[in-house]
Design an enzyme around this catalytic site. Structure first.
Site, PDB file in Angstrom:
ATOM      1  N   SER A 112       0.926  -1.271  -0.052  1.00  0.00           N
ATOM      2  CA  SER A 112       0.286   0.094   0.149  1.00  0.00           C
ATOM      3  C   SER A 112       1.294   1.499   0.071  1.00  0.00           C
ATOM      4  O   SER A 112       2.035   1.386  -0.814  1.00  0.00           O
ATOM      5  CB  SER A 112      -0.618   0.087   1.104  1.00  0.00           C
ATOM      6  N   HIS A 158      -7.202  -5.327  -0.933  1.00  0.00           N
ATOM      7  CA  HIS A 158      -5.929  -4.014   0.105  1.00  0.00           C
ATOM      8  C   HIS A 158      -5.714  -5.212   1.042  1.00  0.00           C
ATOM      9  O   HIS A 158      -4.232  -4.957   1.598  1.00  0.00           O
ATOM     10  CB  HIS A 158      -6.186  -3.173   0.260  1.00  0.00           C
TER      11      HIS A 158
END
EC number: 3.1.1.13
Length: 399
Positions: free
Chosen positions: A174, A374
């Site tokens: 990320s 994610h």
């Protein structure tokens, strides 16, 4: 209206906690909920070391280290070094909060690597400064610009000096990829010290981001400041710790806690170890600055991968010697890079990733995992065989 809704939610939670009809049962609280990262590492039988590193601008960062695995401790020779960098609102615990056979930090250590884990300025473990305190606005005047410019060089140089190695493998998730793209394209001397860049759920531009965080990002800067102030954003707190140990351990509400994580990142609930939700939620979110969130808000609004916009031509000129924020050019990064993306990732959207892939000059590998969101990169039940083994194989190939 907001207060009424909040009151309704609180009443619902309390009713569920005390309801005999639902069994009112709590699962046992995991001892790791009350541990720091070093304690978690030791709890699983791994050697644990902790270091404090000072950045050029005075921030004091915490580095966690697993120098070797549980079975290869007798090997005294130098080991290849891996640096793991967490994402937005996270900390180094991300790499060790699953079981020992499914956490990337532990798997790498057992595979013979010297594992280091960073903590970005302002999170739970990096809240100190040479001259500033967390009560001062100046402490929180940073975004991912400074993490790339100061935090990464300080951490990586410290690791190389400590280990005597010339290069490290860099694994980012990320925002950990974001600051990698910036640092390795802007600081050539640092880029030369990266043997290979592993980008998990990579984020540069967020033009197609569908996370509710993107909706927040479209709010005017002044409204975001009115809502959250000028200092820290979503730090770990006693209240969040209580939620993690009293609400997220409840047989009914545990799934709700897991789904709150998915709400921001995309849904793949079958791939989350629900028995670990209390451990996840007592360590994340780990906080950042409001200014960092404003920077992400600007990325959503302007749809550009650029430095923080200070709000006026004069202020930008003071910081950048030009009236507008400079753009980051990923193409300037020459580090060999492997990318993994998720088909259900709301933060690192498929379209944004496809654009990013065309900008990576030395792309050596890419795999898209269709059903992943994610958080699967760090907590997914199938991550060890779908991702971590492949990372290790690539590291050995490029050793």
């Amino acid at each position: 209206m907001k207060m009424r809704f909040l009151g309704l939610v609180v009443c619902l939670v309390l009713w569920t906690l005390h309801s005999e009809g639902s069994g009112g049962k709590l699962t046992a609280v995991d001892p790791e909920t009350n541990m720091n990262v070093s304690e978690i590492i030791s709890y699983w039988g791994f050697p644990s070391e902790e270091y404090l590193v000072e950045t050029e601008d005075g921030y004091i960062l915490c580095l966690n280290r697993i120098p070797h695995g549980r079975k290869n401790h007798s090997d005294k020779g130098p080991k290849p070094v891996v640096f793991l960098q967490h994402g937005l609102l996270a900390d180094s615990s991300n790499w060790v909060t699953n079981l020992a056979n499914s956490s990337l930090g532990f798997i790498l250590a057992d595979a013979g690597f010297d594992v280091w884990m960073g903590n970005s300025r302002g999170n739970t473990w990096s809240r100190k400064h040479k001259t500033l305190s967390v009560s001062q606005d100046e402490f929180w005047a940073f975004s991912y610009d400074e993490m790339a410019k100061y935090d990464l060089p300080a951490s990586i140089n410290f690791i190389l000096n400590k280990t005597g190695q010339e290069q490290v493998y860099y694994v980012g998730h990320s925002q950990g990829t974001t600051i990698g793209f910036i640092a390795f394209s802007q600081i050539p001397e640092l880029a030369k010290r990266i043997k290979m860049f592993f980008a998990l759920g990579p984020v540069a531009s967020v033009a197609f981001c569908t996370s509710p965080m993107a909706k927040l990002g479209r709010l005017p800067d002044h409204l975001i400041k009115d809502l959250f102030g000028d200092k820290e954003f979503l730090p770990q707190s006693a209240f969040l710790k209580w939620l993690g140990t009293h609400v997220c351990t409840h047989v009914i509400l545990k799934e709700l806690c897991g789904n709150l994580c998915f709400l921001l990142c995309g849904f793949n609930e079958r791939n989350l170890n629900m028995s670990r939700v209390d451990v996840y939620t007592t360590h994340s979110p780990a906080g950042t600055s409001v200014q960092n969130m404003l920077h992400w808000s600007q990325a959503v609004k302007f749809q550009k991968f650029q430095a923080f916009d200070w709000g006026s031509s004069a202020k930008n000129y003071f910081h950048y010697n030009q009236s507008y924020p400079p753009t980051y050019n990923v193409k300037d990064m020459l580090v060999p890079t492997a990318v993994w993306s998720g088909g259900h990732d709301w933060l690192a959207d498929v379209y944004d990733v496809n654009i990013l892939l065309t900008q990576i000059t030395n792309l050596v590998f890419h795999e898209s995992i269709p059903e992943w969101e994610h958080l699967d990169f760090i907590w997914g039940l199938d991550a060890p065989w779908r991702l971590y083994n492949k990372i290790i194989n690539l590291m050995r190939k490029y050793q």
